[in-house]
Design a protein around this motif. Structure first.
Motif, PDB file in Angstrom:
ATOM      1  N   ASP A   1       0.854  -1.193   0.000  1.00 41.55           N
ATOM      2  CA  ASP A   1       0.000   0.000   0.000  1.00 41.55           C
ATOM      3  C   ASP A   1       0.886   1.238   0.000  1.00 41.55           C
ATOM      4  OD1 ASP A   1      -1.675   2.131   0.496  1.00 41.55           O
ATOM      5  OD2 ASP A   1      -2.900   1.044   1.934  1.00 41.55           O
ATOM      6  N   ASN A   2       0.906   1.912  -1.145  1.00 41.92           N
ATOM      7  CA  ASN A   2       1.728   3.117  -1.260  1.00 41.92           C
ATOM      8  C   ASN A   2       0.854   4.345  -1.448  1.00 41.92           C
ATOM      9  OD1 ASN A   2       4.237   4.399  -1.311  1.00 41.92           O
ATOM     10  ND2 ASN A   2       4.335   4.369  -3.535  1.00 41.92           N
ATOM     11  N   THR A   3      -0.348   4.309  -0.871  1.00 40.24           N
ATOM     12  CA  THR A   3      -1.270   5.423  -1.097  1.00 40.24           C
ATOM     13  C   THR A   3      -0.762   6.726  -0.488  1.00 40.24           C
ATOM     14  OG1 THR A   3      -2.505   4.672   0.844  1.00 40.24           O
ATOM     15  CG2 THR A   3      -3.333   3.993  -1.304  1.00 40.24           C
TER      16      THR A   3
ATOM     17  N   ASP B   1       6.583   7.782  -5.607  1.00 38.98           N
ATOM     18  CA  ASP B   1       6.971   6.622  -6.415  1.00 38.98           C
ATOM     19  C   ASP B   1       8.077   5.857  -5.700  1.00 38.98           C
ATOM     20  OD1 ASP B   1       5.191   7.212  -8.405  1.00 38.98           O
ATOM     21  OD2 ASP B   1       6.671   8.105  -9.751  1.00 38.98           O
TER      22      ASP B   1
ATOM     23  N   GLU C   1      -0.633   4.141  -5.260  1.00 39.26           N
ATOM     24  CA  GLU C   1      -1.156   2.858  -5.738  1.00 39.26           C
ATOM     25  C   GLU C   1      -1.028   1.758  -4.699  1.00 39.26           C
ATOM     26  OE1 GLU C   1       0.284   1.413  -9.411  1.00 39.26           O
ATOM     27  OE2 GLU C   1      -0.816   2.905 -10.570  1.00 39.26           O
ATOM     28  N   GLN C   2      -1.899   0.767  -4.867  1.00 41.07           N
ATOM     29  CA  GLN C   2      -1.748  -0.494  -4.162  1.00 41.07           C
ATOM     30  C   GLN C   2      -1.314  -1.536  -5.189  1.00 41.07           C
ATOM     31  OE1 GLN C   2      -5.259  -1.718  -2.076  1.00 41.07           O
ATOM     32  NE2 GLN C   2      -4.598  -0.730  -0.208  1.00 41.07           N
ATOM     33  N   VAL C   3      -0.247  -2.257  -4.891  1.00 40.69           N
ATOM     34  CA  VAL C   3       0.199  -3.343  -5.753  1.00 40.69           C
ATOM     35  C   VAL C   3      -0.146  -4.655  -5.045  1.00 40.69           C
ATOM     36  CG1 VAL C   3       2.177  -4.454  -6.844  1.00 40.69           C
ATOM     37  CG2 VAL C   3       2.028  -1.949  -6.759  1.00 40.69           C
TER      38      VAL C   3
END
Ligand SMILES: [Cu+2]
Length: 146
Positions: free
Chosen positions: A46-48, A52, A92-94
């Motif tokens: 979770d990189n919300t 980058d 984004e969530q990867v």
């Protein structure tokens, strides 16, 4: 008031400590039968809240080697491609999940036993994140693909 001001100043000077590293959620490894040399692991990055980032490497306690793989269909056949580093864009969530992106656990010397937990470390460009992964039974949809 004085201590609050100092705290805010400190945060402003060290932004990477407060917000840069992505969060790891729902990390799990698929249980393996005795003698299996390979296993698979899944999680959500979770990189919300961050800029980058890229996942460079993953280490799982007791596992000699871990690679990041992506399952792709080539001429109707599922194949795995090594995918390192893994881009984790800002906001984004990867998702690493069965049938798609996954951690490939290689050179296992002991079975991964359902119900146990293992520690893992994920090395991002922004820093290292520690997480715990639960080991879940290999059943149902998990059989279909890596
Ligand atoms: Cu794989």
């Amino acid at each position: 008031m004085g201590s609050r001001t100092a705290w805010l100043t400190w945060l402003a000077l060290l932004p990477s400590l407060s917000s840069a590293a992505p969060a790891i959620e729902d990390a799990w490894l698929r249980a393996t039968p005795p003698g299996a040399a390979m296993g698979a692991g899944y999680l959500v990055i979770d990189n919300t809240g961050g800029p980058d980032d890229r996942l460079l490497a993953v280490a799982v306690a007791g596992v000699p080697a871990v690679e990041i793989h992506r399952t792709v269909i080539v001429d109707g056949v599922a194949r795995m491609r090594r995918t390192e580093p893994l881009d984790v864009a800002a906001g984004e969530q990867v998702v690493l999940e069965p049938g798609g992106l996954h951690l490939m656990l290689m050179g296992l010397t002991e079975a991964l036993v359902a119900g146990q937990e293992v520690g893992m470390e994920l090395q991002f460009e922004s820093g290292t994140v520690k997480a715990r992964a639960s080991i879940r039974p290999a059943s149902g949809a998990a059989h279909k693909a890596q």
